[in-house]
Each structure stands twice: as C-alpha cells, then as structure tokens.
Scaffold this motif. Structure first.
Motif, PDB file in Angstrom:
ATOM      1  N   LYS A  32     -27.041  33.414   5.820  1.00  0.00           N
ATOM      2  CA  LYS A  32     -26.802  34.856   5.660  1.00  0.00           C
ATOM      3  C   LYS A  32     -26.531  35.208   4.196  1.00  0.00           C
ATOM      4  CE  LYS A  32     -24.922  35.678  10.267  1.00  0.00           C
ATOM      5  NZ  LYS A  32     -23.709  36.010  11.023  1.00  0.00           N
ATOM      6  N   ARG A  33     -25.844  34.327   3.479  1.00  0.00           N
ATOM      7  CA  ARG A  33     -25.547  34.585   2.064  1.00  0.00           C
ATOM      8  C   ARG A  33     -26.792  34.526   1.189  1.00  0.00           C
ATOM      9  NH1 ARG A  33     -20.904  31.423   3.211  1.00  0.00           N
ATOM     10  NH2 ARG A  33     -21.923  29.608   2.336  1.00  0.00           N
ATOM     11  N   LEU A  34     -27.877  33.916   1.673  1.00  0.00           N
ATOM     12  CA  LEU A  34     -29.117  33.831   0.890  1.00  0.00           C
ATOM     13  C   LEU A  34     -29.837  35.170   0.789  1.00  0.00           C
ATOM     14  CD1 LEU A  34     -30.589  30.461   2.219  1.00  0.00           C
ATOM     15  CD2 LEU A  34     -29.435  30.862   0.021  1.00  0.00           C
ATOM     16  N   GLU A  35     -29.464  36.129   1.626  1.00  0.00           N
ATOM     17  CA  GLU A  35     -30.075  37.465   1.650  1.00  0.00           C
ATOM     18  C   GLU A  35     -31.600  37.359   1.724  1.00  0.00           C
ATOM     19  OE1 GLU A  35     -28.494  39.772  -1.578  1.00  0.00           O
ATOM     20  OE2 GLU A  35     -26.431  39.410  -0.943  1.00  0.00           O
ATOM     21  N   LEU A  36     -32.084  36.674   2.744  1.00  0.00           N
ATOM     22  CA  LEU A  36     -33.516  36.490   2.962  1.00  0.00           C
ATOM     23  C   LEU A  36     -34.156  37.780   3.451  1.00  0.00           C
ATOM     24  CD1 LEU A  36     -33.247  33.041   4.775  1.00  0.00           C
ATOM     25  CD2 LEU A  36     -33.993  33.427   2.420  1.00  0.00           C
ATOM     26  N   PRO A  37     -35.463  37.941   3.229  1.00  0.00           N
ATOM     27  CA  PRO A  37     -36.146  39.144   3.726  1.00  0.00           C
ATOM     28  C   PRO A  37     -35.987  39.280   5.246  1.00  0.00           C
ATOM     29  CG  PRO A  37     -37.577  37.898   2.247  1.00  0.00           C
ATOM     30  CD  PRO A  37     -36.363  37.057   2.486  1.00  0.00           C
ATOM     31  N   ALA A  38     -36.004  40.503   5.730  1.00  0.00           N
ATOM     32  CA  ALA A  38     -35.792  40.781   7.157  1.00  0.00           C
ATOM     33  C   ALA A  38     -36.823  40.099   8.049  1.00  0.00           C
ATOM     34  CB  ALA A  38     -35.804  42.284   7.400  1.00  0.00           C
ATOM     35  N   ALA A  39     -38.026  39.863   7.551  1.00  0.00           N
ATOM     36  CA  ALA A  39     -39.093  39.265   8.363  1.00  0.00           C
ATOM     37  C   ALA A  39     -39.064  37.731   8.351  1.00  0.00           C
ATOM     38  CB  ALA A  39     -40.453  39.748   7.859  1.00  0.00           C
ATOM     39  N   THR A  40     -38.013  37.126   7.806  1.00  0.00           N
ATOM     40  CA  THR A  40     -37.926  35.670   7.724  1.00  0.00           C
ATOM     41  C   THR A  40     -37.822  35.057   9.114  1.00  0.00           C
ATOM     42  OG1 THR A  40     -36.864  35.794   5.570  1.00  0.00           O
ATOM     43  CG2 THR A  40     -36.612  33.730   6.779  1.00  0.00           C
ATOM     44  N   VAL A  41     -38.594  34.012   9.334  1.00  0.00           N
ATOM     45  CA  VAL A  41     -38.574  33.266  10.592  1.00  0.00           C
ATOM     46  C   VAL A  41     -38.202  31.823  10.262  1.00  0.00           C
ATOM     47  CG1 VAL A  41     -39.963  32.433  12.532  1.00  0.00           C
ATOM     48  CG2 VAL A  41     -40.347  34.729  11.619  1.00  0.00           C
ATOM     49  N   MET A  42     -37.267  31.266  11.007  1.00  0.00           N
ATOM     50  CA  MET A  42     -36.884  29.863  10.797  1.00  0.00           C
ATOM     51  C   MET A  42     -37.785  28.954  11.633  1.00  0.00           C
ATOM     52  SD  MET A  42     -32.761  29.914  10.584  1.00  0.00           S
ATOM     53  CE  MET A  42     -32.781  28.273   9.934  1.00  0.00           C
ATOM     54  N   THR A  43     -38.030  27.766  11.122  1.00  0.00           N
ATOM     55  CA  THR A  43     -38.819  26.787  11.868  1.00  0.00           C
ATOM     56  C   THR A  43     -38.277  25.396  11.592  1.00  0.00           C
ATOM     57  OG1 THR A  43     -41.067  26.115  12.450  1.00  0.00           O
ATOM     58  CG2 THR A  43     -40.590  26.457  10.086  1.00  0.00           C
ATOM     59  N   TRP A  44     -38.812  24.411  12.269  1.00  0.00           N
ATOM     60  CA  TRP A  44     -38.358  23.030  12.141  1.00  0.00           C
ATOM     61  C   TRP A  44     -39.562  22.110  12.046  1.00  0.00           C
ATOM     62  CZ3 TRP A  44     -38.301  26.098  16.377  1.00  0.00           C
ATOM     63  CH2 TRP A  44     -39.057  25.689  17.473  1.00  0.00           C
ATOM     64  N   VAL A  45     -39.313  20.890  11.609  1.00  0.00           N
ATOM     65  CA  VAL A  45     -40.351  19.865  11.583  1.00  0.00           C
ATOM     66  C   VAL A  45     -40.405  19.256  12.978  1.00  0.00           C
ATOM     67  CG1 VAL A  45     -41.058  17.659  10.589  1.00  0.00           C
ATOM     68  CG2 VAL A  45     -39.956  19.396   9.140  1.00  0.00           C
ATOM     69  N   THR A  46     -41.584  19.244  13.557  1.00  0.00           N
ATOM     70  CA  THR A  46     -41.760  18.749  14.916  1.00  0.00           C
ATOM     71  C   THR A  46     -41.467  17.256  15.003  1.00  0.00           C
ATOM     72  OG1 THR A  46     -43.461  20.402  15.274  1.00  0.00           O
ATOM     73  CG2 THR A  46     -43.381  18.574  16.835  1.00  0.00           C
ATOM     74  N   MET A  47     -40.694  16.875  15.995  1.00  0.00           N
ATOM     75  CA  MET A  47     -40.423  15.464  16.254  1.00  0.00           C
ATOM     76  C   MET A  47     -41.504  14.942  17.195  1.00  0.00           C
ATOM     77  SD  MET A  47     -37.112  13.714  18.105  1.00  0.00           S
ATOM     78  CE  MET A  47     -36.034  13.714  16.675  1.00  0.00           C
ATOM     79  N   PRO A  48     -42.080  13.795  16.895  1.00  0.00           N
ATOM     80  CA  PRO A  48     -43.077  13.227  17.812  1.00  0.00           C
ATOM     81  C   PRO A  48     -42.499  13.060  19.217  1.00  0.00           C
ATOM     82  CG  PRO A  48     -43.038  12.009  15.755  1.00  0.00           C
ATOM     83  CD  PRO A  48     -41.876  12.947  15.720  1.00  0.00           C
ATOM     84  N   GLU A  49     -43.307  13.343  20.230  1.00  0.00           N
ATOM     85  CA  GLU A  49     -42.852  13.321  21.623  1.00  0.00           C
ATOM     86  C   GLU A  49     -42.231  11.989  22.022  1.00  0.00           C
ATOM     87  OE1 GLU A  49     -41.791  14.613  25.276  1.00  0.00           O
ATOM     88  OE2 GLU A  49     -42.436  15.815  23.588  1.00  0.00           O
TER      89      GLU A  49
END
Length: 134
Positions: free
Chosen positions: A89-106
């Motif tokens: 929240k302190r980074l003041e990212l743009p409103a359209a920012t979406v978080m993602t992750w690195v996929t772990m192999p199944e």
C-alpha cells in the motif's frame, strides 16, 4: 501425503492455540504476544534501497518463511501477508495493478501440499484490496 498430515495436525492442534513461531500458547492469535513484538522489532525501514523486504530475515520472520515454504503451514501466509500488504500500500501503485505469482510445478505442489507463492500472493492482494491473477 503432506496434506493428510496437515489435516491431522489441524484436528490435533487447532489453529491459534499454539504460536506459529514458538511452542507458547496464544491468546487466539496466530502468534503469541512475544513473537508479535519480535516481528515488530524486525520490521525494516521502508527506505532501504531498491528491494522491498518487510522484515529482517531472522528470528520469528525467518520461522514464518520456512514454516510456509518448507513445512506448508498456510497460516504463516496470513501473518506475512498482512505485513507485506501494508508495504504494498505504501508503494502507491496504479489503481489497475494486478498481483501475480510464479507458478509452482504441479508435481512440487502435490509433494508440498500447497503452492506457497500463490497463497502468499492471494493473501497480500486480499489485504491490499488488489486483484490477484495467474
């Protein structure tokens, strides 16, 4: 197999009765009062260069990371996610920012029982009020 063990542990040792970082009983929280205080003391200054670590990798913070990553204790993500969301929240990212992750192999996810990257990302996003997508 590990997920079966985690389910059995949840029955034998219900959530928030024992601290995630030490053997102390809690007051209904995921961390005991002394571990919560320790985690606060490990908090890093927001102005520490180009990286954005929330805590020093020591003590209770280190136990939370290893608990999530190596012991598949999903509740660790709840504790870490709240602190990390405050930093996001302190980074003041743009409103359209979406978080993602690195996929772990199944196959690794099956062995570990959880995808710790996804869990942590979704937890942070939830606390920060942001979407999380793959």
């Amino acid at each position: 197999m590990r997920s079966i063990i985690r389910r059995l542990e949840a029955i034998l040792w219900p959530r928030a009765l024992q601290c995630l970082c030490c053997p102390e009983c809690t007051d209904g929280q995921l961390l005991c009062p002394s571990c919560r205080a320790e985690l606060r003391s490990l908090r890093l200054d927001a102005n520490h260069g180009s990286h954005h670590s929330v805590w020093a990798y020591a003590g209770c913070a280190k136990r939370l990371v290893t608990g999530l990553k190596h012991e598949c204790i999903a509740d660790c993500a709840a504790v870490m996610g709240r602190g990390m969301a405050e930093a996001v929240k302190r980074l003041e990212l743009p409103a359209a920012t979406v978080m993602t992750w690195v996929t772990m192999p199944e196959n690794r996810r099956r062995v570990r029982g959880i995808d710790h990257g996804r869990l942590l990302c979704e937890t942070i996003a939830g606390y920060a009020g942001m979407p999380a997508e793959q």
